[in-house]
Design an enzyme around this catalytic site. Sequence first.
Site, PDB file in Angstrom:
ATOM      1  N   ASN A   7       0.879  -1.167   0.000  1.00 32.55           N
ATOM      2  CA  ASN A   7       0.000   0.000   0.000  1.00 32.55           C
ATOM      3  C   ASN A   7       0.922   1.225   0.000  1.00 32.55           C
ATOM      4  OD1 ASN A   7      -1.824   2.021   0.450  1.00 32.55           O
ATOM      5  ND2 ASN A   7      -2.721   1.124   2.287  1.00 32.55           N
ATOM      6  N   ARG A  91      -2.485  -2.111  -3.591  1.00 32.45           N
ATOM      7  CA  ARG A  91      -3.703  -1.331  -3.378  1.00 32.45           C
ATOM      8  C   ARG A  91      -3.629  -0.092  -4.277  1.00 32.45           C
ATOM      9  NH1 ARG A  91      -5.553   2.375   1.715  1.00 32.45           N
ATOM     10  NH2 ARG A  91      -7.597   2.812   0.860  1.00 32.45           N
ATOM     11  N   HIS A 180     -12.860   2.816  -0.178  1.00 31.22           N
ATOM     12  CA  HIS A 180     -12.899   1.736   0.829  1.00 31.22           C
ATOM     13  C   HIS A 180     -13.608   0.491   0.273  1.00 31.22           C
ATOM     14  CE1 HIS A 180     -13.045   5.126   4.073  1.00 31.22           C
ATOM     15  NE2 HIS A 180     -11.799   4.703   3.950  1.00 31.22           N
ATOM     16  N   HIS A 208     -18.153   1.775   7.445  1.00 29.91           N
ATOM     17  CA  HIS A 208     -16.695   1.744   7.629  1.00 29.91           C
ATOM     18  C   HIS A 208     -16.310   3.058   8.310  1.00 29.91           C
ATOM     19  CE1 HIS A 208     -12.447   0.827   6.258  1.00 29.91           C
ATOM     20  NE2 HIS A 208     -12.371   2.113   6.578  1.00 29.91           N
ATOM     21  N   LEU A 209     -16.144   2.996   9.632  1.00 37.25           N
ATOM     22  CA  LEU A 209     -15.949   4.220  10.417  1.00 37.25           C
ATOM     23  C   LEU A 209     -14.539   4.232  11.003  1.00 37.25           C
ATOM     24  CD1 LEU A 209     -19.396   4.109  12.288  1.00 37.25           C
ATOM     25  CD2 LEU A 209     -18.861   5.243  10.116  1.00 37.25           C
ATOM     26  N   GLY A 212     -10.840   7.986   8.051  1.00 42.39           N
ATOM     27  CA  GLY A 212     -11.674   8.168   6.864  1.00 42.39           C
ATOM     28  C   GLY A 212     -12.912   7.300   7.070  1.00 42.39           C
ATOM     29  N   ARG A 241     -11.938  15.303   7.543  1.00 41.75           N
ATOM     30  CA  ARG A 241     -12.674  15.709   6.338  1.00 41.75           C
ATOM     31  C   ARG A 241     -14.090  16.156   6.701  1.00 41.75           C
ATOM     32  NH1 ARG A 241     -11.170  10.410   3.689  1.00 41.75           N
ATOM     33  NH2 ARG A 241      -9.043  10.693   2.964  1.00 41.75           N
ATOM     34  N   ASP A 284      -8.741  12.238  16.589  1.00 49.53           N
ATOM     35  CA  ASP A 284      -8.774  10.871  17.115  1.00 49.53           C
ATOM     36  C   ASP A 284      -9.937  10.729  18.109  1.00 49.53           C
ATOM     37  OD1 ASP A 284      -6.485   8.426  17.561  1.00 49.53           O
ATOM     38  OD2 ASP A 284      -8.102   8.612  19.017  1.00 49.53           O
ATOM     39  N   PHE A 285     -10.751   9.691  17.883  1.00 50.93           N
ATOM     40  CA  PHE A 285     -11.968   9.540  18.690  1.00 50.93           C
ATOM     41  C   PHE A 285     -11.687   9.225  20.151  1.00 50.93           C
ATOM     42  CE2 PHE A 285     -15.765   9.886  16.034  1.00 50.93           C
ATOM     43  CZ  PHE A 285     -15.138  10.207  14.844  1.00 50.93           C
ATOM     44  N   ARG A 286     -10.522   8.648  20.428  1.00 51.34           N
ATOM     45  CA  ARG A 286     -10.196   8.400  21.845  1.00 51.34           C
ATOM     46  C   ARG A 286     -10.005   9.720  22.574  1.00 51.34           C
ATOM     47  NH1 ARG A 286      -6.122   3.742  20.012  1.00 51.34           N
ATOM     48  NH2 ARG A 286      -5.999   5.239  18.339  1.00 51.34           N
ATOM     49  N   GLU A 335     -15.129  -0.571  15.091  1.00 57.92           N
ATOM     50  CA  GLU A 335     -14.780  -1.805  15.784  1.00 57.92           C
ATOM     51  C   GLU A 335     -14.564  -1.593  17.284  1.00 57.92           C
ATOM     52  OE1 GLU A 335     -11.338  -3.453  13.728  1.00 57.92           O
ATOM     53  OE2 GLU A 335     -12.367  -3.126  11.823  1.00 57.92           O
ATOM     54  N   ASN A 336     -14.206  -0.353  17.652  1.00 58.73           N
ATOM     55  CA  ASN A 336     -13.739  -0.147  19.033  1.00 58.73           C
ATOM     56  C   ASN A 336     -14.513   0.854  19.871  1.00 58.73           C
ATOM     57  OD1 ASN A 336     -11.202  -1.769  19.022  1.00 58.73           O
ATOM     58  ND2 ASN A 336     -10.772  -0.428  17.285  1.00 58.73           N
ATOM     59  N   GLU A 385      -8.365  -5.294   5.082  1.00 64.41           N
ATOM     60  CA  GLU A 385      -8.170  -4.975   3.669  1.00 64.41           C
ATOM     61  C   GLU A 385      -6.975  -5.718   3.075  1.00 64.41           C
ATOM     62  OE1 GLU A 385      -8.737  -0.830   5.006  1.00 64.41           O
ATOM     63  OE2 GLU A 385      -9.568  -0.481   3.021  1.00 64.41           O
TER      64      GLU A 385
HETATM   65  P1  AMP Z   1      -8.716   3.753  11.316  1.00 65.05           P
HETATM   66  O1  AMP Z   1      -8.620   4.897  10.354  1.00 65.05           O
HETATM   67  O2  AMP Z   1      -9.641   2.667  10.840  1.00 65.05           O
HETATM   68  O3  AMP Z   1      -7.381   3.231  11.751  1.00 65.05           O
HETATM   69  O4  AMP Z   1      -9.414   4.338  12.634  1.00 65.05           O
HETATM   70  C1  AMP Z   1      -8.806   5.324  13.432  1.00 65.05           C
HETATM   71  C2  AMP Z   1      -9.787   5.755  14.517  1.00 65.05           C
HETATM   72  O5  AMP Z   1     -10.162   4.603  15.295  1.00 65.05           O
HETATM   73  C3  AMP Z   1      -9.231   6.777  15.513  1.00 65.05           C
HETATM   74  O6  AMP Z   1     -10.105   7.866  15.637  1.00 65.05           O
HETATM   75  C4  AMP Z   1      -9.170   6.010  16.818  1.00 65.05           C
HETATM   76  O7  AMP Z   1      -9.511   6.829  17.903  1.00 65.05           O
HETATM   77  C5  AMP Z   1     -10.196   4.929  16.658  1.00 65.05           C
HETATM   78  N1  AMP Z   1      -9.782   3.775  17.475  1.00 65.05           N
HETATM   79  C6  AMP Z   1      -8.825   2.864  17.188  1.00 65.05           C
HETATM   80  N2  AMP Z   1      -8.675   1.987  18.202  1.00 65.05           N
HETATM   81  C7  AMP Z   1      -9.548   2.363  19.170  1.00 65.05           C
HETATM   82  C8  AMP Z   1      -9.880   1.876  20.476  1.00 65.05           C
HETATM   83  N3  AMP Z   1      -9.266   0.796  20.997  1.00 65.05           N
HETATM   84  N4  AMP Z   1     -10.858   2.536  21.169  1.00 65.05           N
HETATM   85  C9  AMP Z   1     -11.497   3.595  20.648  1.00 65.05           C
HETATM   86  N5  AMP Z   1     -11.216   4.111  19.414  1.00 65.05           N
HETATM   87  C10 AMP Z   1     -10.272   3.522  18.701  1.00 65.05           C
END
Ligand code: AMP
Length: 397
Positions: A7, A91, A180, A208-209, A212, A241, A284-286, A335-336, A385
């Site tokens: 990739n 890819r 995606h 797919h969250l 992106g 975005r 970052d969602f965390r 997923e998380n 992927e």
């Molecule tokens: P990706 O682009 O698919 O790698 O997703 C990145 C996003 O997934 C980031 O905003 C992370 O905060 C979130 N993420 C990844 N691992 C975790 C986790 N264990 N708990 C909560 N959010 C997560």
Amino acid sequence: MNILVINCGSSSLKYQLIDSANETVLAKGLCERIGIQGGQITHTPAGGEKVTEQLELPDHVAAVDAVLSKLTDAKVGVVKSLDEIDAVGHRIVHGGEKFASSVLITDEVIAAIEEVSDLAPLHNPANLTGIHSCRKLMPNVPMVAVFDTAFHQTMPKKAYLYGLPYEYYEKYKVRRYGFHGTSHDYVSARIAAILGKAREDLKIIVCHLGNGASISAVKNGECVDTSMGLTPLEGLIMGTRSGDIDPAIISFLADKENLSASEIIDICNKKSGVLGLSGGVSSDFRDLSAASEEGNELASTALSAWSYRVAKYIGAYTAAMNGVDVIVFTAGVGENNVQARAEIISYLGYLGITLNEDANTIRGEEVEISTPQSSTKVWVVPTDEEMAIARQTAALV
Ligand code: AMP
């Protein structure tokens, strides 16, 4: 069969070596700062320690060379020689209308990828350098191109055309393509297998969250709509975005801020989404969840705007398919992020969905998160992927 999955970005290269016979990852890694001073490679053999080495990577040929050295290294390598690499799967971000499935790479295929490069000027040229570099160093190894757009090529015209003068579609191929696709294909096939049904008999919405993010509607085994467009900027609110906005905002802001249209688009790509909405807290969602829990109101607003947009698209795609059997969450957030999933599902009572709160505490695993009584099922299915690219490469080779 050992498949090297590549990739390739403009200054980075991610790789995995996968044994397609038993679907195991033998090694994976990342080259960074290609063409910039201070390059490095990070390599992790299966079951071994991650190794990081600083080395100048003046171009992508040097990066592929570094990858092949690591894979065949006496200490951290996983194969004895390059002869044990049977094929390479690349890819490729944009296949335009030319590619509705993966293909063996030939001179004609390379020319066709070059032809559609103006649709993805940041990505396709970088993907092509990956192909050229591998060809140089492994001239006799067969290679396959796997396109992010291919799975969405089944969309009907009513879904992929914009409400613009038709001549722009004819002249420039301005239309919705979606991205995606490898993930949407993999996850929709996987959920059908989990449910013990043929994908052809299901109406599936794949969310797919990740950083992106995109949603797709998969009916009778084919993608009938997806949220990303000509570029990955359309659709959901993402990490950085904007997703859907009124196009008139571009010239309005360009005037106000004394910037060009392309500078505003750059802001829409890199400084918007939950990062921009939260006033710069994080993409970052965390971090956003933590800030929201500490009472940061903008972080809370960003998260609720994000989940509201996802819920609206689920409603739209339910209408597009005249129903939905199963909704699937995937990628980093899907997923998380337990709270994000719960918030989206809180909008879906009209589909007969109730959340199984205990199941929804599970992260990163295949799990049903709707209650047994729910008339529409909700599942989490981790995407993969690279494995999907390896499978398609093995099948074609
Ligand atoms: P990706 O682009 O698919 O790698 O997703 C990145 C996003 O997934 C980031 O905003 C992370 O905060 C979130 N993420 C990844 N691992 C975790 C986790 N264990 N708990 C909560 N959010 C997560």
